[in-house]
Design a protein around this motif. Structure first.
Motif, mmCIF file in Angstrom:
data_model
loop_
_atom_site.group_PDB
_atom_site.id
_atom_site.type_symbol
_atom_site.label_atom_id
_atom_site.label_comp_id
_atom_site.label_asym_id
_atom_site.label_seq_id
_atom_site.Cartn_x
_atom_site.Cartn_y
_atom_site.Cartn_z
ATOM 1 N N ILE A 115 0.833 -1.199 0.000
ATOM 2 C CA ILE A 115 0.000 0.000 0.000
ATOM 3 C C ILE A 115 0.872 1.255 0.000
ATOM 4 O O ILE A 115 0.566 2.244 -0.684
ATOM 5 C CB ILE A 115 -0.954 0.002 1.202
ATOM 6 N N SER A 116 1.959 1.236 0.753
ATOM 7 C CA SER A 116 2.862 2.395 0.779
ATOM 8 C C SER A 116 3.436 2.686 -0.599
ATOM 9 O O SER A 116 3.542 3.847 -1.020
ATOM 10 C CB SER A 116 4.007 2.151 1.768
ATOM 11 N N LEU A 117 3.809 1.651 -1.324
ATOM 12 C CA LEU A 117 4.362 1.818 -2.667
ATOM 13 C C LEU A 117 3.291 2.290 -3.646
ATOM 14 O O LEU A 117 3.552 3.127 -4.523
ATOM 15 C CB LEU A 117 4.991 0.508 -3.143
ATOM 16 N N LEU A 118 2.081 1.758 -3.509
ATOM 17 C CA LEU A 118 0.979 2.222 -4.348
ATOM 18 C C LEU A 118 0.687 3.704 -4.106
ATOM 19 O O LEU A 118 0.439 4.462 -5.047
ATOM 20 C CB LEU A 118 -0.276 1.388 -4.081
ATOM 21 N N MET A 119 0.742 4.117 -2.853
ATOM 22 C CA MET A 119 0.499 5.520 -2.529
ATOM 23 C C MET A 119 1.594 6.416 -3.104
ATOM 24 O O MET A 119 1.326 7.522 -3.574
ATOM 25 C CB MET A 119 0.402 5.697 -1.010
ATOM 26 N N ALA A 120 2.840 5.943 -3.086
ATOM 27 C CA ALA A 120 3.937 6.717 -3.677
ATOM 28 C C ALA A 120 3.719 6.913 -5.165
ATOM 29 O O ALA A 120 4.009 7.988 -5.709
ATOM 30 C CB ALA A 120 5.267 6.018 -3.408
ATOM 31 N N ASN A 121 3.201 5.891 -5.837
ATOM 32 C CA ASN A 121 2.902 6.036 -7.261
ATOM 33 C C ASN A 121 1.744 6.996 -7.490
ATOM 34 O O ASN A 121 1.764 7.801 -8.429
ATOM 35 C CB ASN A 121 2.598 4.674 -7.877
ATOM 36 N N GLN A 122 0.718 6.915 -6.637
ATOM 37 C CA GLN A 122 -0.396 7.849 -6.758
ATOM 38 C C GLN A 122 0.068 9.292 -6.552
ATOM 39 O O GLN A 122 -0.474 10.224 -7.149
ATOM 40 C CB GLN A 122 -1.478 7.513 -5.737
ATOM 41 N N ALA A 123 1.085 9.470 -5.714
ATOM 42 C CA ALA A 123 1.616 10.801 -5.435
ATOM 43 C C ALA A 123 2.574 11.280 -6.519
ATOM 44 O O ALA A 123 3.082 12.400 -6.444
ATOM 45 C CB ALA A 123 2.321 10.801 -4.081
ATOM 46 N N LEU A 124 2.840 10.431 -7.517
ATOM 47 C CA LEU A 124 3.774 10.765 -8.605
ATOM 48 C C LEU A 124 5.159 11.092 -8.051
ATOM 49 O O LEU A 124 5.868 11.984 -8.562
ATOM 50 C CB LEU A 124 3.255 11.936 -9.447
ATOM 51 N N ALA A 125 5.578 10.383 -7.001
ATOM 52 C CA ALA A 125 6.908 10.585 -6.426
ATOM 53 C C ALA A 125 7.966 10.275 -7.480
ATOM 54 O O ALA A 125 7.893 9.253 -8.161
ATOM 55 C CB ALA A 125 7.093 9.684 -5.208
ATOM 56 N N ARG A 126 8.954 11.136 -7.599
ATOM 57 C CA ARG A 126 9.962 11.000 -8.650
ATOM 58 C C ARG A 126 11.204 11.778 -8.253
ATOM 59 O O ARG A 126 11.212 12.490 -7.249
ATOM 60 C CB ARG A 126 9.418 11.526 -9.978
ATOM 61 N N ASN A 127 12.253 11.664 -9.046
ATOM 62 C CA ASN A 127 13.501 12.363 -8.763
ATOM 63 C C ASN A 127 13.269 13.866 -8.612
ATOM 64 O O ASN A 127 12.727 14.503 -9.520
ATOM 65 C CB ASN A 127 14.522 12.127 -9.881
ATOM 66 N N GLY A 128 13.681 14.391 -7.468
ATOM 67 C CA GLY A 128 13.605 15.828 -7.258
ATOM 68 C C GLY A 128 12.282 16.360 -6.763
ATOM 69 O O GLY A 128 12.184 17.539 -6.425
ATOM 70 N N SER A 129 11.227 15.540 -6.701
ATOM 71 C CA SER A 129 9.952 16.050 -6.205
ATOM 72 C C SER A 129 10.031 16.221 -4.686
ATOM 73 O O SER A 129 10.833 15.583 -4.002
ATOM 74 C CB SER A 129 8.794 15.122 -6.589
ATOM 75 N N PHE A 130 9.184 17.093 -4.158
ATOM 76 C CA PHE A 130 9.199 17.458 -2.740
ATOM 77 C C PHE A 130 7.901 16.972 -2.117
ATOM 78 O O PHE A 130 6.808 17.414 -2.502
ATOM 79 C CB PHE A 130 9.341 18.968 -2.599
ATOM 80 N N VAL A 131 8.006 16.053 -1.141
ATOM 81 C CA VAL A 131 6.844 15.357 -0.594
ATOM 82 C C VAL A 131 6.769 15.577 0.914
ATOM 83 O O VAL A 131 7.791 15.556 1.611
ATOM 84 C CB VAL A 131 6.920 13.845 -0.912
ATOM 85 N N TRP A 132 5.552 15.753 1.403
ATOM 86 C CA TRP A 132 5.317 15.925 2.841
ATOM 87 C C TRP A 132 4.290 14.920 3.323
ATOM 88 O O TRP A 132 3.254 14.734 2.692
ATOM 89 C CB TRP A 132 4.819 17.355 3.115
ATOM 90 N N ASP A 133 4.589 14.261 4.455
ATOM 91 C CA ASP A 133 3.619 13.433 5.158
ATOM 92 C C ASP A 133 3.322 14.104 6.495
ATOM 93 O O ASP A 133 4.164 14.102 7.404
ATOM 94 C CB ASP A 133 4.168 12.024 5.389
ATOM 95 N N PRO A 134 2.137 14.723 6.652
ATOM 96 C CA PRO A 134 1.826 15.451 7.882
ATOM 97 C C PRO A 134 1.459 14.565 9.068
ATOM 98 O O PRO A 134 1.342 15.060 10.186
ATOM 99 C CB PRO A 134 0.640 16.328 7.472
#
Length: 539
Positions: free
Chosen positions: A235-254
């Motif tokens: 599920i964590s990996l699926l969520m990362a794909n949904q978030a379009l996580a990629r090189n250089g992107s900036f992600v926050w988990d509140p």
């Protein structure tokens, strides 16, 4: 445009997560893919009349998806990133039964146009025909090794060029029998569902998913720092794909907790910031290991070689966040506490009259006499409950401010199924719903919501959470402030309002067997979050 068909075998059993992930990976790599129904010309090319390619495909319920790609290279890209994908095969032919498939193949003219596998075996023509092997797979029905071998030998009539080589083949031809363990339009009789396959596919292996093994790599069983609500690897990996996580992107988990989503987003090259109102979850325990003060999340990241991707871990209440500039993040991805085992909290007291207006100083005679309580390392500020319906709406409002145009908010929303309606998904002007996937547990479910900030949406001011009511309109009563259990009575409350109480009164008490007490019910509630995914495909 020439369309090449592939058959994709699914690895994930989470049916409603499949298409959203496929669409997200396609967006990351700028891939155009096509789904059934296909044009009559395409169906004729594959001799696939009567095989369902002229109608909508049941993506959630089927083990196979036939899709069209404009470039073979796109299949490798999907396999590189698709966690829910098991493999992709270049499709040669398909038929409702194995006997029908043999008939179709045996009647083809002996030309390369009609037999594309001959072209694949020859390669560039400068060498001997390639070594090959056959592999037989099935879904929902198992065959012994002798039966599998007999089914593969039956394809001798193809008279394939080159030499068979089961150990070091250059090409792998696949035969896949897809059975359904439920009635379908083609086989409505429940007693006959496993008697004959739904479809049989013949093709050439293009790629196995190289992302699927990450489920083992990020398994909770081998991670240094986990908690009782850590999200499982799939599920964590699926969520990362949904978030379009990629090189250089900036992600926050509140609501970072033990950082499952931070770790998977960091795997794909994102720079990640985690925050939580209680920093102890992020830090973990210092005792028992020589950690030199390394927070638990960073300890896990070091195991995976992504510690430099974890920018910082911060302790604060999201409603009093430090972000003074909006449009910072490419994605916000999180799993907020549901209030069953780990309840959501925010600063303050449930009874505002008990909240101090000045610091507390320890009196004379106390070991810390003269010091303010907040100065001590072990100090914890007072918390009050954070209603999940308020939290969800506040999260969307915060994302509207903090996301860059085109950025995504990905979060789980718990619901009691008999009260859920589609209008319960919190929305706000400027953000569009990308997907609403469901992990169903019977009487309750958790829904993975993906919202995206429109590319042309104007910037907005930072939201104020204490002075506005549940739906973002001016509050008429101090009792209606977000975080309290009350809400405007003239508006319909979403089905997830007071989820904790509903879970124990409607879900647990209505189940008369198998749930001894509330503690066991809590364990069941959280078990899906910490259990590793089990593949149910048979081979």
């Amino acid at each position: 445009m020439t369309l090449q068909l592939f058959y994709l075998t699914w690895g994930t059993t989470h049916g409603s997560f499949r298409l959203p992930e496929l669409e997200s990976v396609a967006k990351l790599y700028d891939i155009n893919f096509h789904l059934p129904p296909f044009s009559p010309n395409v169906i004729e090319k594959y001799n696939a009349q009567g095989c369902g390619l002229d109608e909508e495909w049941d993506i959630e319920g089927r083990a196979i998806l036939v899709l069209g790609l404009e470039k073979v290279e796109d299949a490798f890209k999907l396999g590189e990133r698709g966690v829910g994908i098991r493999s992709l095969h270049k499709l040669y032919a398909l038929a409702p039964t194995l006997a029908t498939l043999h008939t179709v193949l045996s009647q083809l003219p002996r030309t390369k146009e009609a037999r594309p596998w001959d072209i694949d075996l020859e390669g560039d023509g400068s060498t001997e025909p390639k070594r090959w092997k056959f592999r037989f797979d099935s879904f929902a029905k198992m065959w012994d090794s002798q039966t599998q071998q007999e089914k593969m030998i039956a394809f001798d009539h193809l008279e394939l060029k080159g030499k068979p080589d089961m150990k070091t083949p250059e090409l792998e031809f696949g035969i896949f029998e897809e059975y359904l363990d439920r009635p379908s339009p083609a086989k409505p009789d429940p007693s006959a569902t496993l008697a004959l396959p739904e479809m049989v596919y013949y093709g050439l292996l293009t790629t196995h998913s190289t992302a699927r093994p990450l489920l083992t790599h990020y398994s909770l069983k081998t991670r240094p720092h986990i908690g009782n609500t850590s999200m499982d690897a799939e599920i964590s990996l699926l969520m990362a794909n949904q978030a379009l996580a990629r090189n250089g992107s900036f992600v926050w988990d509140p609501f970072a907790g033990t950082g499952s989503m931070l770790l998977t987003c960091a795997h794909w090259g994102a720079f990640c910031v985690g925050s939580d109102i209680d920093g102890r979850q992020m830090r973990g325990k210092e005792k028992g290991k020589k950690r030199a003060g390394t927070p638990g999340i960073k300890l896990s990241a070091a195991k995976y070689g992504t510690q430099d991707q974890i920018v910082d871990l911060l302790t604060f209440d999201v409603t009093k966040n430090p972000w003074r500039v909006g449009r910072m993040f490419d994605a916000i991805v999180t799993d907020p506490p549901y209030g069953v085992r780990a309840g959501a909290k925010r600063l303050g007291r449930k009874d505002p009259s008990k909240l101090r207006n000045e610091p507390y100083f320890f009196p004379e005679g106390h070991p810390d006499a003269g010091k303010a309580s907040y100065e001590l390392p072990e100090y914890l500020p007072p918390f009050r409950p954070y209603q999940i319906s308020h939290l969800a709406m506040d999260l969307v409002r915060l994302a509207r401010y903090a996301l860059k145009p085109g950025g995504r908010l990905v979060f789980f929303l718990p619901v009691v199924n008999d009260e859920y309606e589609s209008v319960d998904v919190p929305t706000i002007e400027g953000m569009k719903l990308i997907s609403n996937s469901v992990e169903d547990f019977g009487k309750w479910a958790r829904r993975l919501i993906t919202l995206e900030l429109n590319i042309n949406a104007p910037a907005v001011d930072a939201p104020r959470f204490d002075s506005e009511s549940f739906f973002g309109t001016p509050s008429t009563s101090k009792e209606e402030a977000p975080g309290d259990d009350s809400a405007p009575s003239e508006q319909r409350l979403p089905g997830h309002h007071n989820f904790r109480e509903k879970f124990f009164t409607k879900v647990i008490k209505s189940a008369s067997t198998g749930l001894g007490n509330e503690a066991k019910a809590q364990s069941e509630f959280e078990s899906e979050s910490v259990a590793e995914a089990v593949d149910t495909h048979s081979t």
